[in-house]
Design a protein around this motif. Structure first.
Motif: not given
Length: 95
Positions: A41, A44, A47, A66
């Motif tokens: 992550g 984020g 993150g 991702r």
């Protein structure tokens, strides 16, 4: 240590992988270091700061995202550049 290094080299030969594979490059780099942080992550809110702090503290840092384009595009570098500098970005997703 030597056994792992041999296995990595063997797998690159068997799979036809080059050292440009980000995961194998990261593994080879971490063999020289004592500590590694893997941050899921990473793009984020929390993150990205965790990635920056991990690199700042001297850890080999792998940032799992991702969508690597979100971080590596010109717009992404403008937004995330300071957070990901010095980290290895790996694109992955749960399926």
């Amino acid at each position: 240590h030597n056994s792992l290094h041999h296995e990595i080299r063997s797998s690159k030969i068997q799979l036809g992988m080059s050292s440009t594979n980000p995961f194998l490059s990261f593994v080879e780099k971490t063999q020289k270091s004592k500590k590694t942080n893997i941050i899921a992550g990473a793009s984020g809110y929390i993150g990205k700061s965790t990635v920056r702090e991990s690199v700042k503290q001297g850890y080999n840092t792998i940032a799992l995202v991702r969508d690597a384009e979100k971080v590596n595009s010109p717009e992404g570098r403008a937004s995330y550049g300071e957070f990901f500098e010095g980290a290895t970005v790996i694109e992955c997703d749960v399926c």
